[in-house]
Design a protein around this motif. Structure first.
Motif: not given
Length: 142
Positions: A29-35, A37-50, A62-68
């Motif tokens: 569950l913790c691993r799934l939440a981390g994955i 969370g990385g996916l939501s950070c990547a999508i929201a980070g890309l959206w935030s850069c526009v 920074l959000m895309m770096l967090n996702a990585f």
């Protein structure tokens, strides 16, 4: 003087697994939440850069770096072309759960402090929740 091990146990599994008191389903569950969370950070980070606001762009990068970093720590198979992915994942697995909790929660709060918008707030919510799950496992059974 050979000692006989009980059937069903192996010496290697006790050495490689850190006994942190987490059940297998809570660990997944913790691993799934981390994955997620990385996916939501990547999508929201890309959206935030526009945007043209430099603070939003900085928070998005920074959000895309967090996702990585979340993908490297929780799902190194997603980063199979990065040479050091397995080493980072092994080091992250050796961390105590409270250390992971502090790292993930702090990592999720930093973009929110840079630019407090709905995109950064909701994009980092699942990554923060992953840190909270690790923190709850550090508390143990009471």
């Amino acid at each position: 003087m050979n000692e006989v091990e009980p059937e069903g146990t192996t010496q290697g599994s006790a050495d490689t697994q850190q006994d942190d008191g987490m059940t297998w389903w809570y660990r997944w569950l913790c691993r799934l939440a981390g994955i997620l969370g990385g996916l939501s950070c990547a999508i929201a980070g890309l959206w935030s850069c526009v945007t043209i606001n430099p603070l939003n762009i900085a928070a998005g990068v920074l959000m895309m770096l967090n996702a990585f970093i979340l993908f490297l720590c929780e799902a190194p198979f997603c980063c199979q072309f990065v040479e050091f992915a397995n080493k980072v994942s092994d080091k992250a697995d050796k961390l105590k759960t409270w250390q992971k909790a502090a790292f993930y929660c702090g990592m999720a709060l930093l973009p929110i402090f840079i630019s407090f918008t709905f995109t950064t707030l909701f994009g980092n919510a699942i990554a923060f929740a992953s840190g909270v799950l690790y923190g709850l496992s550090a508390l143990g059974k009471k």
